[in-house]
Write a protein that holds these residues in place. Sequence first.
Motif, PDB file in Angstrom:
ATOM      1  N   ALA A 116     -27.139 -14.545  20.394  1.00  0.00           N
ATOM      2  CA  ALA A 116     -26.155 -14.066  21.377  1.00  0.00           C
ATOM      3  C   ALA A 116     -24.831 -13.769  20.686  1.00  0.00           C
ATOM      4  CB  ALA A 116     -25.955 -15.105  22.473  1.00  0.00           C
ATOM      5  N   HIS A 122     -24.237  -9.282  28.729  1.00  0.00           N
ATOM      6  CA  HIS A 122     -24.224 -10.541  29.467  1.00  0.00           C
ATOM      7  C   HIS A 122     -24.410 -11.696  28.502  1.00  0.00           C
ATOM      8  CE1 HIS A 122     -26.299 -13.514  32.421  1.00  0.00           C
ATOM      9  NE2 HIS A 122     -24.985 -13.734  32.371  1.00  0.00           N
ATOM     10  N   THR A 182     -30.582 -11.665  30.138  1.00  0.00           N
ATOM     11  CA  THR A 182     -29.561 -11.183  29.190  1.00  0.00           C
ATOM     12  C   THR A 182     -30.007  -9.942  28.427  1.00  0.00           C
ATOM     13  OG1 THR A 182     -30.390 -12.687  27.474  1.00  0.00           O
ATOM     14  CG2 THR A 182     -28.556 -13.469  28.839  1.00  0.00           C
TER      15      THR A 182
END
Length: 250
Positions: A116, A122, A182
């Motif tokens: 991430a 997101h 995500t």
Amino acid sequence: MGRIGDFFYHLTITILVAAALVFLLMAFKEQYPILKNQQELEDLQSNVETKKTNDNPHINWKKLKRINQDIIAWIKVPGTKIDYPILQGKEWNKYLHKNYEGDYSYAGSIFIQPGATFDDSHLIIYGHNMRVKSMFGSLHDFESENFYKKHNKIYLYQPGKTIKCTIYSVYDCLDKSATYLTDFSDDENDNKWVEWLTMTVNNNAYYPIKKKPAEKDRIITLSTCSGKQKGDSYRFVVHSLVTDTVIYEE
């Protein structure tokens, strides 16, 4: 009362006092690691922040990196206890029960998952819901509309950068529900991203918020456990949209 009566009276008092001490010891044993973890984090704040400002707290990133290379950012939510480093390990949920130094801690750390980034459409930031409102426990303050009206900003810091966010939705949801999606990489023709944004607004169960996300916006979600009333399968989430990114020299 008599000797026998006095004996049993004093025995009962002794047993009650002993039981109370045992319960106090058990409560202390349970709470001490959590309070110790919170104190260590407050000490860390004092050591690495040279100015207590929202826009730029002047964090000593070199000192943080010497402590742990997995410290990749810092989060602050005004009005709450949330003022912590964010960690990112190479394994899934690495910092679920590890502190910022990488040692075991039931309270864990505030963290994001491997892969991430803060440039994702997101991003989800995770933290435990602790009884003393440490970690992400104080997120539940946003269940109150009055609290939200006074405090609706989130600040994320990285070296040379401040990401400012505005909260637009808060609600409870099932773990592994659509809220936690995500990856929108296959979203060429079916508008999954727009549908997801709409869902985060429609699921706003606590109170209406005028701020709404647009297709171009980036979303940062803070996630923690809902608590005993909802059960272990539920999560409490606070959605925010990125409103500004300030770049500056360290």
